[in-house]
Write a protein that holds these residues in place. Sequence first.
Motif, PDB file in Angstrom:
ATOM      1  N   LEU A 135       0.844  -1.192   0.000  1.00 21.71           N
ATOM      2  CA  LEU A 135       0.000   0.000   0.000  1.00 21.71           C
ATOM      3  C   LEU A 135       0.879   1.241   0.000  1.00 21.71           C
ATOM      4  O   LEU A 135       1.712   1.420   0.888  1.00 21.71           O
ATOM      5  N   ARG A 136       0.693   2.070  -0.994  1.00 22.60           N
ATOM      6  CA  ARG A 136       1.501   3.271  -1.116  1.00 22.60           C
ATOM      7  C   ARG A 136       1.183   4.237   0.017  1.00 22.60           C
ATOM      8  O   ARG A 136       0.038   4.581   0.260  1.00 22.60           O
ATOM      9  N   ARG A 137       2.213   4.654   0.743  1.00 24.82           N
ATOM     10  CA  ARG A 137       2.014   5.600   1.850  1.00 24.82           C
ATOM     11  C   ARG A 137       1.436   6.915   1.331  1.00 24.82           C
ATOM     12  O   ARG A 137       1.797   7.384   0.258  1.00 24.82           O
ATOM     13  N   GLY A 138       0.527   7.476   2.109  1.00 21.60           N
ATOM     14  CA  GLY A 138      -0.085   8.742   1.748  1.00 21.60           C
ATOM     15  C   GLY A 138      -1.228   8.624   0.762  1.00 21.60           C
ATOM     16  O   GLY A 138      -1.718   9.636   0.259  1.00 21.60           O
ATOM     17  N   ALA A 139      -1.686   7.387   0.472  1.00 24.18           N
ATOM     18  CA  ALA A 139      -2.736   7.172  -0.526  1.00 24.18           C
ATOM     19  C   ALA A 139      -4.034   6.720   0.130  1.00 24.18           C
ATOM     20  O   ALA A 139      -4.042   6.161   1.228  1.00 24.18           O
ATOM     21  N   ALA A 140      -5.132   6.959  -0.582  1.00 26.10           N
ATOM     22  CA  ALA A 140      -6.446   6.460  -0.176  1.00 26.10           C
ATOM     23  C   ALA A 140      -6.809   5.287  -1.070  1.00 26.10           C
ATOM     24  O   ALA A 140      -6.659   5.348  -2.296  1.00 26.10           O
ATOM     25  N   VAL A 141      -7.287   4.210  -0.460  1.00 27.88           N
ATOM     26  CA  VAL A 141      -7.659   2.989  -1.177  1.00 27.88           C
ATOM     27  C   VAL A 141      -9.120   2.700  -0.894  1.00 27.88           C
ATOM     28  O   VAL A 141      -9.549   2.694   0.267  1.00 27.88           O
ATOM     29  N   SER A 142      -9.890   2.463  -1.940  1.00 28.72           N
ATOM     30  CA  SER A 142     -11.322   2.187  -1.802  1.00 28.72           C
ATOM     31  C   SER A 142     -11.577   0.691  -1.859  1.00 28.72           C
ATOM     32  O   SER A 142     -11.068  -0.008  -2.747  1.00 28.72           O
ATOM     33  N   VAL A 143     -12.365   0.184  -0.907  1.00 26.97           N
ATOM     34  CA  VAL A 143     -12.771  -1.227  -0.888  1.00 26.97           C
ATOM     35  C   VAL A 143     -14.243  -1.279  -1.260  1.00 26.97           C
ATOM     36  O   VAL A 143     -15.114  -0.890  -0.475  1.00 26.97           O
ATOM     37  N   ALA A 144     -14.529  -1.710  -2.478  1.00 35.23           N
ATOM     38  CA  ALA A 144     -15.889  -1.706  -3.004  1.00 35.23           C
ATOM     39  C   ALA A 144     -16.827  -2.543  -2.151  1.00 35.23           C
ATOM     40  O   ALA A 144     -16.474  -3.622  -1.685  1.00 35.23           O
ATOM     41  N   GLY A 145     -18.016  -2.016  -1.938  1.00 33.69           N
ATOM     42  CA  GLY A 145     -19.011  -2.750  -1.171  1.00 33.69           C
ATOM     43  C   GLY A 145     -18.711  -2.814   0.307  1.00 33.69           C
ATOM     44  O   GLY A 145     -19.470  -3.406   1.074  1.00 33.69           O
ATOM     45  N   GLY A 146     -17.588  -2.221   0.732  1.00 27.59           N
ATOM     46  CA  GLY A 146     -17.232  -2.229   2.147  1.00 27.59           C
ATOM     47  C   GLY A 146     -16.957  -3.613   2.692  1.00 27.59           C
ATOM     48  O   GLY A 146     -17.180  -3.867   3.885  1.00 27.59           O
ATOM     49  N   GLY A 201       1.985  10.486   5.351  1.00 28.62           N
ATOM     50  CA  GLY A 201       2.369   9.164   4.883  1.00 28.62           C
ATOM     51  C   GLY A 201       1.438   8.068   5.357  1.00 28.62           C
ATOM     52  O   GLY A 201       1.730   6.885   5.188  1.00 28.62           O
ATOM     53  N   CYS A 202       0.313   8.437   5.941  1.00 21.45           N
ATOM     54  CA  CYS A 202      -0.659   7.453   6.426  1.00 21.45           C
ATOM     55  C   CYS A 202      -1.459   6.880   5.263  1.00 21.45           C
ATOM     56  O   CYS A 202      -1.775   7.583   4.299  1.00 21.45           O
ATOM     57  N   VAL A 203      -1.808   5.604   5.343  1.00 18.09           N
ATOM     58  CA  VAL A 203      -2.675   4.958   4.357  1.00 18.09           C
ATOM     59  C   VAL A 203      -4.114   4.999   4.869  1.00 18.09           C
ATOM     60  O   VAL A 203      -4.381   4.699   6.034  1.00 18.09           O
ATOM     61  N   LEU A 204      -5.048   5.368   3.985  1.00 18.74           N
ATOM     62  CA  LEU A 204      -6.466   5.383   4.327  1.00 18.74           C
ATOM     63  C   LEU A 204      -7.171   4.280   3.545  1.00 18.74           C
ATOM     64  O   LEU A 204      -7.188   4.298   2.312  1.00 18.74           O
ATOM     65  N   LEU A 205      -7.749   3.314   4.255  1.00 22.78           N
ATOM     66  CA  LEU A 205      -8.548   2.250   3.652  1.00 22.78           C
ATOM     67  C   LEU A 205     -10.013   2.568   3.883  1.00 22.78           C
ATOM     68  O   LEU A 205     -10.462   2.619   5.032  1.00 22.78           O
ATOM     69  N   VAL A 206     -10.763   2.799   2.814  1.00 21.94           N
ATOM     70  CA  VAL A 206     -12.150   3.242   2.924  1.00 21.94           C
ATOM     71  C   VAL A 206     -13.099   2.115   2.566  1.00 21.94           C
ATOM     72  O   VAL A 206     -12.978   1.501   1.489  1.00 21.94           O
ATOM     73  N   ALA A 207     -14.038   1.822   3.445  1.00 24.79           N
ATOM     74  CA  ALA A 207     -15.080   0.836   3.173  1.00 24.79           C
ATOM     75  C   ALA A 207     -16.156   1.508   2.335  1.00 24.79           C
ATOM     76  O   ALA A 207     -17.103   2.093   2.852  1.00 24.79           O
ATOM     77  N   GLY A 208     -15.998   1.436   1.004  1.00 26.24           N
ATOM     78  CA  GLY A 208     -16.925   2.091   0.098  1.00 26.24           C
ATOM     79  C   GLY A 208     -16.184   2.989  -0.878  1.00 26.24           C
ATOM     80  O   GLY A 208     -14.961   3.021  -0.916  1.00 26.24           O
ATOM     81  N   PRO A 209     -16.915   3.755  -1.686  1.00 33.43           N
ATOM     82  CA  PRO A 209     -16.281   4.618  -2.690  1.00 33.43           C
ATOM     83  C   PRO A 209     -15.571   5.803  -2.059  1.00 33.43           C
ATOM     84  O   PRO A 209     -15.918   6.247  -0.961  1.00 33.43           O
ATOM     85  N   TRP A 210     -14.559   6.307  -2.773  1.00 32.79           N
ATOM     86  CA  TRP A 210     -13.795   7.471  -2.315  1.00 32.79           C
ATOM     87  C   TRP A 210     -13.353   8.271  -3.540  1.00 32.79           C
ATOM     88  O   TRP A 210     -12.661   7.723  -4.414  1.00 32.79           O
ATOM     89  N   PRO A 211     -13.731   9.535  -3.640  1.00 33.81           N
ATOM     90  CA  PRO A 211     -13.337  10.336  -4.801  1.00 33.81           C
ATOM     91  C   PRO A 211     -11.816  10.416  -4.950  1.00 33.81           C
ATOM     92  O   PRO A 211     -11.115  10.733  -3.996  1.00 33.81           O
ATOM     93  N   GLY A 212     -11.324  10.093  -6.138  1.00 35.44           N
ATOM     94  CA  GLY A 212      -9.899  10.203  -6.400  1.00 35.44           C
ATOM     95  C   GLY A 212      -9.053   9.121  -5.779  1.00 35.44           C
ATOM     96  O   GLY A 212      -7.833   9.291  -5.656  1.00 35.44           O
ATOM     97  N   ALA A 213      -9.650   7.992  -5.386  1.00 40.61           N
ATOM     98  CA  ALA A 213      -8.864   6.908  -4.783  1.00 40.61           C
ATOM     99  C   ALA A 213      -7.780   6.440  -5.744  1.00 40.61           C
ATOM    100  O   ALA A 213      -8.027   6.244  -6.937  1.00 40.61           O
ATOM    101  N   ALA A 214      -6.559   6.269  -5.225  1.00 43.30           N
ATOM    102  CA  ALA A 214      -5.449   5.813  -6.058  1.00 43.30           C
ATOM    103  C   ALA A 214      -5.630   4.368  -6.485  1.00 43.30           C
ATOM    104  O   ALA A 214      -5.133   3.951  -7.536  1.00 43.30           O
ATOM    105  N   LEU A 215      -6.351   3.600  -5.681  1.00 40.36           N
ATOM    106  CA  LEU A 215      -6.524   2.177  -5.942  1.00 40.36           C
ATOM    107  C   LEU A 215      -7.906   1.771  -5.462  1.00 40.36           C
ATOM    108  O   LEU A 215      -8.381   2.237  -4.419  1.00 40.36           O
ATOM    109  N   ARG A 216      -8.558   0.910  -6.244  1.00 43.48           N
ATOM    110  CA  ARG A 216      -9.882   0.409  -5.878  1.00 43.48           C
ATOM    111  C   ARG A 216      -9.859  -1.121  -5.927  1.00 43.48           C
ATOM    112  O   ARG A 216      -9.399  -1.700  -6.925  1.00 43.48           O
TER     113      ARG A 216
END
Length: 245
Positions: A55-66, A157-172
């Motif tokens: 997981l790239r540091r400083g990035a937001a990652v979206s997990v579809a469907g949570g 440099g924190c990674v954000l893992l989002v349960a659901g959609p996220w605008p501009g997520a680097a990775l889904r």
Amino acid sequence: MSAFESIFESTVERPRLRPVASPAAPPGAGPSAAAPGGLVPVVPALRGVLPDGGLRRGAAVSVAGGDTGLLLALAAGVRETEGGWAAAVGLPDLGLAAAEGYGLDLRRLLLADDPGPHWPEVVSVLAGAVELVMLRPDGPVPPKLAARLAAVLRRSGCVLLVAGPWPGAALRLGVRSGRWFGLGDGHGQLAGRQVEVVAEGRGSAVRGRTARLWLPDEHGAVRPVREHAQHAAEPIATGPIAAVV
């Protein structure tokens, strides 16, 4: 001051954080102590599906469907970092036994179960203290707010893992299909879930990657599906679980 800006400047009482277990040591400098351009490790079974192998540091990652299993599996590698701290925001039903089974260290996990509308402020503060934050927002996230938090993530440099959609997520990532194993004719014990995980995003991830995984296996962990072992148990359900957003 706009309502958006007041989220970060508000003097209202902050939602209280609670540690899952007594930590070995208090959170230190968190991800700021490491190079923001580095990676937060993931468990071996997920390295092949991620374009950078982590997981790239400083990035937001979206997990579809949570999908909670996928969320926990992605977060589990944080224990291999120097700090090893993670946080869960807006996930009051998070299964702690499942989190431990996937590999998270409960002594280094902070919970903000119900931050309400102040979740952006909570995430902003935690990003400077932990390596990874798992988040379920309380509703759709405006692009302007996502951009503001993206700047916070890049600085820390924190990674954000989002349960659901996220605008501009680097990775889904998402679970495209899955089936549970273990139950017979209405009796027995669940022995695991086989899924197909799909990852797509920008740059090297634009074409997408897939992997067949046990999520979880009979021990509650994540591991690749071995073709010769697929018929070791009978499936009890099949079909799509969630589509990649």
